[in-house]
Design a protein around this motif. Structure first.
Motif, PDB file in Angstrom:
ATOM      1  N   VAL A  12      24.406  38.541   7.090  1.00 31.76           N
ATOM      2  CA  VAL A  12      24.229  38.928   8.747  1.00 31.76           C
ATOM      3  C   VAL A  12      23.593  40.203   9.097  1.00 31.76           C
ATOM      4  N   GLU A  13      22.385  40.488   9.934  1.00 35.45           N
ATOM      5  CA  GLU A  13      21.999  41.603  10.190  1.00 35.45           C
ATOM      6  C   GLU A  13      22.205  41.040  11.919  1.00 35.45           C
ATOM      7  N   PRO A  14      23.208  41.810  12.289  1.00 30.56           N
ATOM      8  CA  PRO A  14      23.326  42.135  14.341  1.00 30.56           C
ATOM      9  C   PRO A  14      22.446  42.913  14.335  1.00 30.56           C
ATOM     10  N   ASP A  15      22.794  43.154  16.364  1.00 28.41           N
ATOM     11  CA  ASP A  15      21.647  44.309  16.537  1.00 28.41           C
ATOM     12  C   ASP A  15      22.003  45.821  16.436  1.00 28.41           C
ATOM     13  N   GLU A  16      23.293  45.396  16.270  1.00 22.70           N
ATOM     14  CA  GLU A  16      24.135  46.807  16.092  1.00 22.70           C
ATOM     15  C   GLU A  16      23.478  47.391  15.382  1.00 22.70           C
ATOM     16  N   SER A  78      32.452  41.082  21.358  1.00 18.73           N
ATOM     17  CA  SER A  78      30.658  41.468  21.850  1.00 18.73           C
ATOM     18  C   SER A  78      29.483  42.365  21.007  1.00 18.73           C
ATOM     19  N   SER A  79      30.495  43.327  20.871  1.00 19.28           N
ATOM     20  CA  SER A  79      29.720  44.263  20.151  1.00 19.28           C
ATOM     21  C   SER A  79      29.202  43.913  18.467  1.00 19.28           C
ATOM     22  N   GLY A  80      29.144  42.588  18.361  1.00 20.38           N
ATOM     23  CA  GLY A  80      29.192  42.154  16.430  1.00 20.38           C
ATOM     24  C   GLY A  80      29.895  42.557  15.916  1.00 20.38           C
ATOM     25  N   LYS A  81      31.327  42.958  15.593  1.00 25.66           N
ATOM     26  CA  LYS A  81      32.000  43.426  14.695  1.00 25.66           C
ATOM     27  C   LYS A  81      33.124  42.200  14.800  1.00 25.66           C
ATOM     28  N   MET A  82      32.859  41.793  13.286  1.00 19.55           N
ATOM     29  CA  MET A  82      33.464  41.134  13.202  1.00 19.55           C
ATOM     30  C   MET A  82      35.097  41.723  13.106  1.00 19.55           C
ATOM     31  N   LYS A  83      36.387  39.532  13.055  1.00 15.92           N
ATOM     32  CA  LYS A  83      37.416  40.709  13.617  1.00 15.92           C
ATOM     33  C   LYS A  83      38.433  38.758  13.047  1.00 15.92           C
ATOM     34  N   ARG A  84      39.209  39.314  11.731  1.00 18.28           N
ATOM     35  CA  ARG A  84      40.086  38.309  11.326  1.00 18.28           C
ATOM     36  C   ARG A  84      40.573  37.674  11.845  1.00 18.28           C
ATOM     37  N   ARG A  85      40.729  36.282  12.243  1.00 25.55           N
ATOM     38  CA  ARG A  85      41.571  35.464  13.448  1.00 25.55           C
ATOM     39  C   ARG A  85      42.563  34.330  12.518  1.00 25.55           C
ATOM     40  N   PHE A 184      18.831  31.510  12.614  1.00 23.70           N
ATOM     41  CA  PHE A 184      19.032  31.475  11.152  1.00 23.70           C
ATOM     42  C   PHE A 184      17.616  31.743  10.433  1.00 23.70           C
ATOM     43  N   GLU A 185      18.003  31.670   9.377  1.00 21.97           N
ATOM     44  CA  GLU A 185      16.251  31.769   8.483  1.00 21.97           C
ATOM     45  C   GLU A 185      16.904  31.506   6.895  1.00 21.97           C
ATOM     46  N   GLU A 186      16.293  30.062   6.347  1.00 18.03           N
ATOM     47  CA  GLU A 186      16.593  30.040   4.907  1.00 18.03           C
ATOM     48  C   GLU A 186      15.687  31.100   4.645  1.00 18.03           C
ATOM     49  N   VAL A 187      16.231  31.974   3.360  1.00 14.47           N
ATOM     50  CA  VAL A 187      15.803  32.772   2.555  1.00 14.47           C
ATOM     51  C   VAL A 187      16.344  32.179   0.791  1.00 14.47           C
ATOM     52  N   GLU A 188      15.985  32.887   0.434  1.00 14.66           N
ATOM     53  CA  GLU A 188      15.875  32.992  -1.687  1.00 14.66           C
ATOM     54  C   GLU A 188      17.460  33.518  -1.082  1.00 14.66           C
ATOM     55  N   GLY A 189      18.452  32.179  -1.823  1.00  8.30           N
ATOM     56  CA  GLY A 189      18.700  32.510  -2.517  1.00  8.30           C
ATOM     57  C   GLY A 189      21.015  32.518  -1.287  1.00  8.30           C
ATOM     58  N   GLY A 190      20.274  32.305   0.510  1.00  8.15           N
ATOM     59  CA  GLY A 190      21.192  31.679   1.261  1.00  8.15           C
ATOM     60  C   GLY A 190      20.286  31.813   2.559  1.00  8.15           C
ATOM     61  N   VAL A 191      21.057  32.072   3.502  1.00  6.86           N
ATOM     62  CA  VAL A 191      20.664  32.141   5.063  1.00  6.86           C
ATOM     63  C   VAL A 191      20.827  32.663   5.203  1.00  6.86           C
ATOM     64  N   LYS A 192      20.093  33.833   6.116  1.00  6.49           N
ATOM     65  CA  LYS A 192      19.742  35.062   6.571  1.00  6.49           C
ATOM     66  C   LYS A 192      20.150  34.636   8.469  1.00  6.49           C
ATOM     67  N   THR A 193      20.485  35.765   8.557  1.00  6.41           N
ATOM     68  CA  THR A 193      21.264  35.059  10.355  1.00  6.41           C
ATOM     69  C   THR A 193      21.858  36.637  10.721  1.00  6.41           C
ATOM     70  N   ARG A 194      20.858  36.591  11.874  1.00  6.94           N
ATOM     71  CA  ARG A 194      20.310  37.822  13.016  1.00  6.94           C
ATOM     72  C   ARG A 194      21.509  37.542  14.488  1.00  6.94           C
ATOM     73  N   ILE A 195      21.582  38.644  14.570  1.00  4.48           N
ATOM     74  CA  ILE A 195      22.038  37.888  16.036  1.00  4.48           C
ATOM     75  C   ILE A 195      21.479  39.775  17.242  1.00  4.48           C
ATOM     76  N   VAL A 196      21.211  38.962  17.972  1.00  5.11           N
ATOM     77  CA  VAL A 196      20.314  39.709  19.110  1.00  5.11           C
ATOM     78  C   VAL A 196      20.590  39.489  20.363  1.00  5.11           C
ATOM     79  N   GLN A 197      20.434  40.599  21.574  1.00  5.17           N
ATOM     80  CA  GLN A 197      20.836  40.254  23.120  1.00  5.17           C
ATOM     81  C   GLN A 197      20.190  39.918  23.658  1.00  5.17           C
ATOM     82  N   ASN A 198      20.589  39.615  23.978  1.00  2.00           N
ATOM     83  CA  ASN A 198      19.469  38.713  24.896  1.00  2.00           C
ATOM     84  C   ASN A 198      18.738  38.949  26.665  1.00  2.00           C
ATOM     85  N   ASN A 199      18.027  39.451  26.917  1.00  2.00           N
ATOM     86  CA  ASN A 199      17.658  39.973  28.425  1.00  2.00           C
ATOM     87  C   ASN A 199      18.143  38.869  29.677  1.00  2.00           C
ATOM     88  N   THR A 200      18.369  37.603  29.426  1.00  6.07           N
ATOM     89  CA  THR A 200      17.966  36.732  30.369  1.00  6.07           C
ATOM     90  C   THR A 200      19.678  36.445  30.179  1.00  6.07           C
TER      91      THR A 200
END
Length: 204
Positions: A12-16, A78-85, A184-200
């Motif tokens: 996971v590669e968030p914008d934070e 909303s800030s991109g942090k992960m919480k166990r639930r 989401f993007e398939e890369v060698e060894g797994g899936v790369k995930t990026r979360i970015v803020q949208n201006n709209t």
């Protein structure tokens, strides 16, 4: 609906600034430990709800007794942090519970859910879209089971066919005003995930 295999290398590669990673091996180990305590009357109960009084109390307080699914998940704030639930699904609503404080954080009626979003790849992420509120982005090694459970339960209780949207890029409302996009993007060894803020903002 397409079937997905649990992914053991999701990045996971968030914008934070934080480098957040979903530890599938640790979660899988926890799930295995919970298998023995699974509720007898509910095959979808992976945490043993009847043996956890605080979870039973939450459901009973709402008058909601028909449990169809329960498991540990990761929820993205909303800030991109992960919480166990703990995610509970009944034939009427979805519950998000904090396992550390035993507190109900959120309850969403199934009737309020518009659609479910997930990628076409073998990652663990899915979003629950709720137009009247804000959406939920979560991760689970049981993503497919959760999505099928919500869709099937909605269909059985209301005859409504919930939209399940498959795309390697989709938007969700992290708050009522903040729109984010997950890629989401398939890369060698797994899936790369990026979360970015949208201006709209989400269109009404």
């Amino acid at each position: 609906m397409s079937r997905y295999r649990p992914n053991l290398a999701v990045r996971v590669e968030p914008d934070e600034a934080e480098d957040l990673r979903y530890d599938d091996e640790e979660t899988a180990a926890e799930n295995n430990e919970e298998e023995e305590s699974r509720g007898v009357d509910c095959p979808g109960d992976h945490v043993g709800v009847p043996s956890r009084p605080y979870l039973m109390k939450i459901l009973q307080k709402q008058g909601d007794t028909n449990l169809v699914f329960a498991d540990k998940v990761l929820r993205f704030t909303s800030s991109g942090k992960m919480k166990r639930r703990i995610l509970l699904i009944t034939d009427f609503a979805i519950y998000i519970v904090d396992p550390e404080t035993d507190v109900l954080k959120r309850r969403i009626a199934l009737a309020a859910v518009e659609k479910l979003c997930l990628s076409k790849l073998s990652d663990n992420f899915f979003a629950i879209i709720i137009p009247t509120e804000y959406d939920i982005l979560m991760a689970s090694t049981r993503k497919t089971e959760i999505v099928m459970c919500i869709a099937d339960t909605t269909r059985s209780v209301s005859n409504y066919e919930l939209d399940v949207f498959h795309s390697n890029r989709f938007e969700y409302n992290a708050t009522a005003e903040l729109v984010k996009q997950i890629k989401f993007e398939e890369v060698e060894g797994g899936v790369k995930t990026r979360i970015v803020q949208n201006n709209t903002q989400r269109k009404e």
